[in-house]
Design a protein around this motif. Structure first.
Motif, PDB file in Angstrom:
ATOM      1  N   GLY A  62       0.841  -1.197   0.000  1.00  0.00           N
ATOM      2  CA  GLY A  62       0.000   0.000   0.000  1.00  0.00           C
ATOM      3  C   GLY A  62       0.870   1.238   0.000  1.00  0.00           C
ATOM      4  N   ALA A  63       0.944   1.887  -1.175  1.00  0.00           N
ATOM      5  CA  ALA A  63       1.858   3.038  -1.313  1.00  0.00           C
ATOM      6  C   ALA A  63       1.123   4.350  -1.053  1.00  0.00           C
ATOM      7  CB  ALA A  63       2.486   3.013  -2.711  1.00  0.00           C
TER       8      ALA A  63
ATOM      9  N   TYR B 259       0.129  -6.832  -4.235  1.00  0.00           N
ATOM     10  CA  TYR B 259       0.617  -7.190  -2.895  1.00  0.00           C
ATOM     11  C   TYR B 259       1.098  -8.639  -2.889  1.00  0.00           C
ATOM     12  CZ  TYR B 259      -2.461  -3.153  -1.976  1.00  0.00           C
ATOM     13  OH  TYR B 259      -3.082  -1.944  -2.022  1.00  0.00           O
TER      14      TYR B 259
ATOM     15  N   ALA C 203       0.197  -1.155   5.302  1.00  0.00           N
ATOM     16  CA  ALA C 203      -0.252   0.241   5.354  1.00  0.00           C
ATOM     17  C   ALA C 203      -1.559   0.410   4.591  1.00  0.00           C
ATOM     18  CB  ALA C 203       0.835   1.149   4.766  1.00  0.00           C
ATOM     19  N   LEU C 204      -2.376  -0.646   4.605  1.00  0.00           N
ATOM     20  CA  LEU C 204      -3.640  -0.622   3.851  1.00  0.00           C
ATOM     21  C   LEU C 204      -4.759  -0.033   4.705  1.00  0.00           C
ATOM     22  CD1 LEU C 204      -3.321  -4.192   2.277  1.00  0.00           C
ATOM     23  CD2 LEU C 204      -2.747  -1.967   1.244  1.00  0.00           C
TER      24      LEU C 204
ATOM     25  N   SER D  50       2.040  -2.336  -4.705  1.00  0.00           N
ATOM     26  CA  SER D  50       0.883  -1.461  -4.868  1.00  0.00           C
ATOM     27  C   SER D  50      -0.074  -2.119  -5.849  1.00  0.00           C
ATOM     28  CB  SER D  50       1.356  -0.102  -5.414  1.00  0.00           C
ATOM     29  OG  SER D  50       0.258   0.657  -5.888  1.00  0.00           O
ATOM     30  N   ARG D  51      -1.339  -1.662  -5.846  1.00  0.00           N
ATOM     31  CA  ARG D  51      -2.269  -2.173  -6.861  1.00  0.00           C
ATOM     32  C   ARG D  51      -1.859  -1.694  -8.241  1.00  0.00           C
ATOM     33  NH1 ARG D  51      -7.455   0.448  -4.437  1.00  0.00           N
ATOM     34  NH2 ARG D  51      -5.865   2.061  -4.277  1.00  0.00           N
TER      35      ARG D  51
ATOM     36  N   TYR E 125      -6.493   5.732  19.394  1.00  0.00           N
ATOM     37  CA  TYR E 125      -5.352   6.182  20.223  1.00  0.00           C
ATOM     38  C   TYR E 125      -5.826   6.461  21.648  1.00  0.00           C
ATOM     39  CZ  TYR E 125      -2.359   7.020  16.130  1.00  0.00           C
ATOM     40  OH  TYR E 125      -1.603   6.873  15.001  1.00  0.00           O
TER      41      TYR E 125
ATOM     42  N   ASP F  31     -10.089   5.676  13.377  1.00  0.00           N
ATOM     43  CA  ASP F  31      -8.886   6.365  12.914  1.00  0.00           C
ATOM     44  C   ASP F  31      -8.074   6.981  14.052  1.00  0.00           C
ATOM     45  OD1 ASP F  31      -7.169   7.119  10.788  1.00  0.00           O
ATOM     46  OD2 ASP F  31      -7.821   9.186  11.068  1.00  0.00           O
TER      47      ASP F  31
ATOM     48  N   GLY G 236      -0.324   7.386   2.110  1.00  0.00           N
ATOM     49  CA  GLY G 236       0.240   8.458   2.927  1.00  0.00           C
ATOM     50  C   GLY G 236       1.157   7.982   4.037  1.00  0.00           C
ATOM     51  N   ILE G 237       0.659   7.081   4.889  1.00  0.00           N
ATOM     52  CA  ILE G 237       1.472   6.678   6.042  1.00  0.00           C
ATOM     53  C   ILE G 237       2.653   5.817   5.609  1.00  0.00           C
ATOM     54  CG2 ILE G 237       0.193   4.574   6.682  1.00  0.00           C
ATOM     55  CD1 ILE G 237       1.680   7.297   9.029  1.00  0.00           C
TER      56      ILE G 237
ATOM     57  N   VAL H 254      -9.983   7.659   2.579  1.00  0.00           N
ATOM     58  CA  VAL H 254     -10.410   6.360   3.136  1.00  0.00           C
ATOM     59  C   VAL H 254     -11.080   6.502   4.507  1.00  0.00           C
ATOM     60  CG1 VAL H 254      -8.743   4.919   1.886  1.00  0.00           C
ATOM     61  CG2 VAL H 254      -8.073   5.929   4.079  1.00  0.00           C
ATOM     62  N   ARG H 255     -10.760   7.586   5.215  1.00  0.00           N
ATOM     63  CA  ARG H 255     -11.347   7.780   6.549  1.00  0.00           C
ATOM     64  C   ARG H 255     -12.850   8.039   6.479  1.00  0.00           C
ATOM     65  NH1 ARG H 255      -6.449   8.824   6.060  1.00  0.00           N
ATOM     66  NH2 ARG H 255      -4.922   8.513   7.719  1.00  0.00           N
TER      67      ARG H 255
ATOM     68  N   PRO I 133      -6.075   0.852  13.416  1.00  0.00           N
ATOM     69  CA  PRO I 133      -6.322  -0.203  14.383  1.00  0.00           C
ATOM     70  C   PRO I 133      -6.007  -1.547  13.729  1.00  0.00           C
ATOM     71  CG  PRO I 133      -8.399   0.542  13.424  1.00  0.00           C
ATOM     72  CD  PRO I 133      -7.333   1.418  12.857  1.00  0.00           C
TER      73      PRO I 133
ATOM     74  N   LYS J  71       2.598   3.247  -9.718  1.00  0.00           N
ATOM     75  CA  LYS J  71       2.633   3.887  -8.391  1.00  0.00           C
ATOM     76  C   LYS J  71       3.752   3.263  -7.539  1.00  0.00           C
ATOM     77  CE  LYS J  71      -0.630   4.795  -4.606  1.00  0.00           C
ATOM     78  NZ  LYS J  71      -1.955   4.444  -4.076  1.00  0.00           N
TER      79      LYS J  71
ATOM     80  N   LEU K   2     -14.620   0.606   4.031  1.00  0.00           N
ATOM     81  CA  LEU K   2     -13.224   0.383   4.447  1.00  0.00           C
ATOM     82  C   LEU K   2     -13.051   0.579   5.961  1.00  0.00           C
ATOM     83  CD1 LEU K   2     -11.321   2.094   1.469  1.00  0.00           C
ATOM     84  CD2 LEU K   2     -11.645  -0.351   1.880  1.00  0.00           C
TER      85      LEU K   2
HETATM   86  N1  NAP Z   1       0.277   5.368  12.725  1.00  0.00           N
HETATM   87  C1  NAP Z   1      -0.057   6.518  12.169  1.00  0.00           C
HETATM   88  O1  NAP Z   1       0.421   7.588  12.559  1.00  0.00           O
HETATM   89  C2  NAP Z   1      -1.022   6.510  11.020  1.00  0.00           C
HETATM   90  C3  NAP Z   1      -1.230   7.683  10.294  1.00  0.00           C
HETATM   91  C4  NAP Z   1      -2.065   7.630   9.192  1.00  0.00           C
HETATM   92  C5  NAP Z   1      -2.712   6.440   8.861  1.00  0.00           C
HETATM   93  N2  NAP Z   1      -2.522   5.321   9.604  1.00  0.00           N
HETATM   94  C6  NAP Z   1      -3.188   4.059   9.250  1.00  0.00           C
HETATM   95  O2  NAP Z   1      -2.599   3.601   8.043  1.00  0.00           O
HETATM   96  C7  NAP Z   1      -3.566   3.008   7.195  1.00  0.00           C
HETATM   97  C8  NAP Z   1      -3.536   3.697   5.841  1.00  0.00           C
HETATM   98  O3  NAP Z   1      -3.823   5.074   6.000  1.00  0.00           O
HETATM   99  P1  NAP Z   1      -3.297   6.167   4.961  1.00  0.00           P
HETATM  100  O4  NAP Z   1      -3.575   7.487   5.548  1.00  0.00           O
HETATM  101  O5  NAP Z   1      -1.913   5.885   4.530  1.00  0.00           O
HETATM  102  O6  NAP Z   1      -4.309   5.903   3.746  1.00  0.00           O
HETATM  103  P2  NAP Z   1      -4.052   6.161   2.204  1.00  0.00           P
HETATM  104  O7  NAP Z   1      -3.138   7.301   2.012  1.00  0.00           O
HETATM  105  O8  NAP Z   1      -5.404   6.218   1.570  1.00  0.00           O
HETATM  106  O9  NAP Z   1      -3.286   4.842   1.727  1.00  0.00           O
HETATM  107  C9  NAP Z   1      -3.864   3.570   1.796  1.00  0.00           C
HETATM  108  C10 NAP Z   1      -3.327   2.733   0.651  1.00  0.00           C
HETATM  109  O10 NAP Z   1      -4.000   1.483   0.675  1.00  0.00           O
HETATM  110  C11 NAP Z   1      -4.091   0.958  -0.643  1.00  0.00           C
HETATM  111  N3  NAP Z   1      -5.462   0.505  -0.902  1.00  0.00           N
HETATM  112  C12 NAP Z   1      -5.837  -0.777  -1.115  1.00  0.00           C
HETATM  113  N4  NAP Z   1      -7.139  -0.880  -1.327  1.00  0.00           N
HETATM  114  C13 NAP Z   1      -7.627   0.373  -1.263  1.00  0.00           C
HETATM  115  C14 NAP Z   1      -8.928   0.901  -1.422  1.00  0.00           C
HETATM  116  N5  NAP Z   1     -10.012   0.127  -1.669  1.00  0.00           N
HETATM  117  N6  NAP Z   1      -9.085   2.231  -1.307  1.00  0.00           N
HETATM  118  C15 NAP Z   1      -8.035   3.025  -1.031  1.00  0.00           C
HETATM  119  N7  NAP Z   1      -6.761   2.570  -0.872  1.00  0.00           N
HETATM  120  C16 NAP Z   1      -6.571   1.252  -0.977  1.00  0.00           C
HETATM  121  C17 NAP Z   1      -3.642   2.055  -1.573  1.00  0.00           C
HETATM  122  O11 NAP Z   1      -2.323   1.722  -1.976  1.00  0.00           O
HETATM  123  P3  NAP Z   1      -1.978   1.215  -3.450  1.00  0.00           P
HETATM  124  O12 NAP Z   1      -2.851   2.021  -4.369  1.00  0.00           O
HETATM  125  O13 NAP Z   1      -0.553   1.522  -3.559  1.00  0.00           O
HETATM  126  O14 NAP Z   1      -2.297  -0.251  -3.520  1.00  0.00           O
HETATM  127  C18 NAP Z   1      -3.595   3.302  -0.726  1.00  0.00           C
HETATM  128  O15 NAP Z   1      -2.614   4.208  -1.151  1.00  0.00           O
HETATM  129  C19 NAP Z   1      -4.885   3.103   7.951  1.00  0.00           C
HETATM  130  O16 NAP Z   1      -5.137   1.896   8.621  1.00  0.00           O
HETATM  131  C20 NAP Z   1      -4.659   4.201   8.976  1.00  0.00           C
HETATM  132  O17 NAP Z   1      -5.412   4.012  10.159  1.00  0.00           O
HETATM  133  C21 NAP Z   1      -1.673   5.346  10.666  1.00  0.00           C
END
Ligand code: NAP
Length: 326
Positions: free
Chosen positions: A9-10, A56, A71-72, A34-35, A179, A175, A12-13, A162-163, A96, A39, A168
């Motif tokens: 999963g490429a 993946y 990181a999905l 990544s899908r 915490y 989200d 944000g995080i 996604v939030r 979570p 990317k 999803l």
């Molecule tokens: N620990 C922290 O500080 C922190 C901060 C932010 C988020 N998170 C967690 O990290 C996870 C991802 O959050 P994010 O903010 O990185 O989200 P994001 O930017 O939307 O990235 C999620 C990635 O998941 C993949 N994906 C697979 N199926 C998908 C679908 N149906 N719709 C959208 N994306 C899909 C995509 O990667 P590809 O297109 O490359 O396959 C997408 O880029 C969540 O569980 C979130 O709770 C944690």
């Protein structure tokens, strides 16, 4: 030699973790999946990963990848973590950890059966600030623990994020409320016995965009929190005891040095806790666990207990009733 990491999963995080891998000792980003192959290639070029995959599955089939960072979106954590463990990878899975406690149990069972380590990526727990806060509470300095209050919110206008996705399992509780639940359980060092949640669900998104939760503990401790994704952000925590209180201005993303205050009998002192990038600390912790040199900072029971509490809060908010926890 450095341990080889792969990211699925490429998004944000994943970019944050890729940067943290460079700071962590003994870690190297080898591959990204990544899908979309384009990317993955762009991500790999940005972060110096040698291999890029357009699925993946291909990343999980790479025998050189030892650690997978999942990181999905939340709804995909269980499926891809289980697949990764079955491929023999240690998994650092984003928070979570799942969307139900049963899923979380199945994930840890799969890791156990494969003889690999699974850890939830609650990076804030890996900063030494948290251990120090619990130490102060357990020392009795602020007297008997009474109330734990925490907040985590931000304003997000992009409804395609996604939030805001119900399928999803987005929403403020999953989200960022997670915490606050984690913080309360860790500071109380116990499971709550009752959960009460109230939420405002988005008309379009159908996810909880504002969430307020109350947790009751058996020994007279209460916890209360608010979490939100549609209002001006505010993040902090307070721990109140019979003799004093602790104010934590930066609970979730402390940096190289965390700072909080302890007030007892009208006297306030400041504590500074040296640390590091919490994302690098979680990477170093799971690597140390996998090589038998440490215990996981966030272990199986903590992750499953958090999910049990989160789901009770969500049930409470949808059913407008308090939920007793076993
Ligand atoms: N620990 C922290 O500080 C922190 C901060 C932010 C988020 N998170 C967690 O990290 C996870 C991802 O959050 P994010 O903010 O990185 O989200 P994001 O930017 O939307 O990235 C999620 C990635 O998941 C993949 N994906 C697979 N199926 C998908 C679908 N149906 N719709 C959208 N994306 C899909 C995509 O990667 P590809 O297109 O490359 O396959 C997408 O880029 C969540 O569980 C979130 O709770 C944690």
């Amino acid at each position: 030699m450095a341990h080889n990491w792969g990211i699925i999963g490429a998004g944000g995080i994943a970019r944050t973790l890729a940067a943290a891998l460079k700071e962590a000792s003994g870690a190297e980003l080898l591959a990204v999946g990544s899908r979309s192959l384009d990317k993955a290639k762009a991500f790999a070029a940005d972060h110096g990963a040698a291999r890029a995959y357009g699925s993946y599955e291909e990343l999980l089939a790479d025998g050189d990848v030892e650690f997978v960072y999942n990181a999905l979106p939340n709804a995909l954590h269980a499926e891809w973590t289980i697949k990764a463990t079955q491929a023999g990878k240690h998994v650092l899975c984003e928070k979570p950890i799942s969307v139900t406690p049963d899923e979380a149990e199945a994930m840890f069972d799969a890791a156990g059966a494969a003889g690999v380590v699974l850890m939830e990526a609650f990076m804030y727990r890996c900063h030494p600030q948290m251990a120090r806060l619990r130490e102060i509470v357990q020392s009795g300095e602020i007297g008997d623990l009474r109330v734990i209050r925490s907040r985590f919110s931000y304003g997000l206008s992009d409804l395609t994020n996604v939030r805001y996705s119900a399928p999803l399992h987005g929403g403020a509780l999953m989200d960022v409320g997670c915490y606050c639940v984690s913080f309360s359980r860790f500071i109380a060092a116990a499971d709550p016995v009752e959960a009460y949640g109230a939420a405002v669900f988005g008309e379009q998104s159908h996810v909880d965009e504002s969430f307020v939760g109350t947790l009751t503990y058996a020994d007279g401790v209460l916890a209360q929190f608010d979490a939100g994704m549609s209002f001006a952000g505010m993040s902090n925590a307070d721990i109140m005891g019979s003799k004093g209180h602790i104010a934590v201005p930066v609970p979730w993303k402390p940096g190289d040095e965390a700072c909080f205050t302890v007030t007892v009998g009208g006297e306030t002192r400041e504590e500074r806790v040296p640390g590091a990038n919490p994302f690098s600390l979680e990477v170093e912790n799971i690597q140390a666990v996998a090589t038998g040199q440490a215990e996981p900072i966030v272990g199986r029971e903590e992750s499953i207990g958090n999910m049990r509490t989160i789901c009770a809060l969500l049930d409470s908010a949808t059913g407008h009733r308090s939920i007793s926890l076993p």
